[in-house]
Write a protein that holds these residues in place. Structure first.
Motif, short mmCIF file in Angstrom:
data_model
loop_
_atom_site.label_atom_id
_atom_site.label_comp_id
_atom_site.label_asym_id
_atom_site.label_seq_id
_atom_site.Cartn_x
_atom_site.Cartn_y
_atom_site.Cartn_z
N THR A 178 0.57 -1.26 0.08
CA THR A 178 0.08 0.08 0.14
C THR A 178 0.87 1.36 0.09
O THR A 178 0.46 2.28 -0.57
CB THR A 178 -0.97 0.03 1.25
OG1 THR A 178 -1.56 -1.38 1.17
CG2 THR A 178 -1.84 1.23 1.30
N ARG A 179 1.98 1.23 0.78
CA ARG A 179 2.89 2.45 0.95
C ARG A 179 3.48 2.62 -0.52
O ARG A 179 3.65 3.76 -0.80
CB ARG A 179 3.80 1.98 1.78
CG ARG A 179 5.19 2.94 1.69
CD ARG A 179 6.49 2.21 2.39
NE ARG A 179 7.03 1.22 1.51
CZ ARG A 179 7.59 0.01 1.95
NH1 ARG A 179 7.98 -0.04 3.20
NH2 ARG A 179 8.03 -0.81 1.12
N ASP A 180 3.87 1.73 -1.20
CA ASP A 180 4.52 1.82 -2.59
C ASP A 180 3.51 2.31 -3.53
O ASP A 180 3.87 2.99 -4.47
CB ASP A 180 5.30 0.26 -2.88
CG ASP A 180 6.29 0.21 -2.27
OD1 ASP A 180 7.13 0.96 -1.67
OD2 ASP A 180 6.74 -0.98 -2.20
N GLY A 194 8.16 3.45 6.30
CA GLY A 194 7.06 4.39 5.42
C GLY A 194 7.56 5.72 5.64
O GLY A 194 7.29 6.55 4.40
N ALA A 195 7.94 6.25 6.72
CA ALA A 195 8.33 7.66 6.65
C ALA A 195 9.62 8.02 5.80
O ALA A 195 9.70 8.99 5.05
CB ALA A 195 8.98 7.96 8.31
N LEU A 196 10.64 6.90 5.61
CA LEU A 196 11.50 7.03 4.74
C LEU A 196 11.40 7.14 3.35
O LEU A 196 11.82 7.91 2.72
CB LEU A 196 12.92 5.95 5.00
CG LEU A 196 13.26 5.97 6.41
CD1 LEU A 196 14.60 4.77 6.41
CD2 LEU A 196 14.15 7.05 6.36
N VAL A 197 10.34 6.27 3.05
CA VAL A 197 9.93 6.45 1.54
C VAL A 197 9.38 7.59 1.24
O VAL A 197 9.34 8.27 0.16
CB VAL A 197 8.72 5.14 1.36
CG1 VAL A 197 8.24 5.37 -0.15
CG2 VAL A 197 9.56 3.80 1.48
N ALA A 198 8.59 8.02 2.12
CA ALA A 198 7.90 9.42 1.92
C ALA A 198 8.76 10.77 1.69
O ALA A 198 8.57 11.46 1.09
CB ALA A 198 6.88 9.89 3.19
N ILE A 199 9.83 10.63 2.64
CA ILE A 199 10.93 11.77 2.67
C ILE A 199 11.69 11.56 1.30
O ILE A 199 11.89 12.63 0.72
CB ILE A 199 11.76 11.53 3.80
CG1 ILE A 199 10.93 11.76 5.24
CG2 ILE A 199 13.21 11.99 3.64
CD1 ILE A 199 11.96 11.38 6.59
#
Length: 203
Positions: free
Chosen positions: A47-49, A107-112
């Motif tokens: 879902t994150r990706d 999740g936070a790292l992917v968003a950043i």
């Protein structure tokens, strides 16, 4: 190995174990056990990706699938499903806490990395950490743990917030992320054993 890859591996293993034990508790058949483990371990990351407009990691790399399968098979070999009330034992609580915090960090790292704003970072940290477990709970007709569990999803939000804060301050490194990881796990365990809950509305 990057911090993101390391956190992802830890989260996958811990949540695959969590999914396995939940499936055993609900007396699912062997296919149900594997489905529960896969959903718990990989559902949030997929879902994150998708939200980050990326091809889900599980579709391009066999490592996540192999990790889940290995975790389930090792659990079967060790006969963890034969242990009574394993969900309430310290090993399970720690495993679940480690998975929660690891996935919140990924999740936070992917968003950043995708230059999301503050809200985007928090949402991706939250969804990555609790998304797979929520999908699993809905599938087995169980009230999602994020709605009833003590101070669970809140930990994911706090971890995402701190990770984003470190990024803004230029303190984002493997060392600081390890500190966030340790603090996040400690917070989750403290909340569990102190039975902390968010306030509820009452008439």
């Amino acid at each position: 190995m990057t911090a993101l890859e390391l956190a992802d591996i830890i989260g996958i293993i811990c949540f695959a174990l969590s999914g396995f034990l939940i499936a055993v508790h609900y007396k699912l058949d062997i296919l149900g056990v594997f489905i529960s483990a896969f959903l718990t371990a990989l559902g949030g990351g997929m879902t994150r990706d998708v939200l980050a407009s990326k091809t889900p990691y599980v579709f391009t790399d066999t490592t996540p699938v192999l990790l889940v399968m290995a975790t389930v098979l090792i659990s079967l070999i060790l006969k963890l499903h034969k242990i009574d009330d394993l969900e309430g034992k310290t090993a399970f609580i720690i495993s679940d806490a480690v998975g929660l915090v690891s996935f919140a960090i990924t999740g936070a790292l992917v968003a950043i990395d995708n230059e999301f704003n503050f809200l985007g970072v928090l949402i991706l940290a939250f969804i990555t950490a609790v998304g797979g477990g929520t999908i699993r709970d809905i599938l087995i007709n169980r009230v999602p743990s994020i709605l009833v569990s003590e101070f669970y999803a809140t930990v994911a939000i706090i971890v995402g917030l701190v990770t984003y804060g470190l990024h803004l301050l230029g303190l984002h490194s493997l060392f600081t992320l390890i500190l966030v990881f340790i603090a996040g796990v400690a917070l989750r365990l403290l909340a569990y054993y102190r039975n902390w809950h968010l306030p509820t509305l009452s008439k």
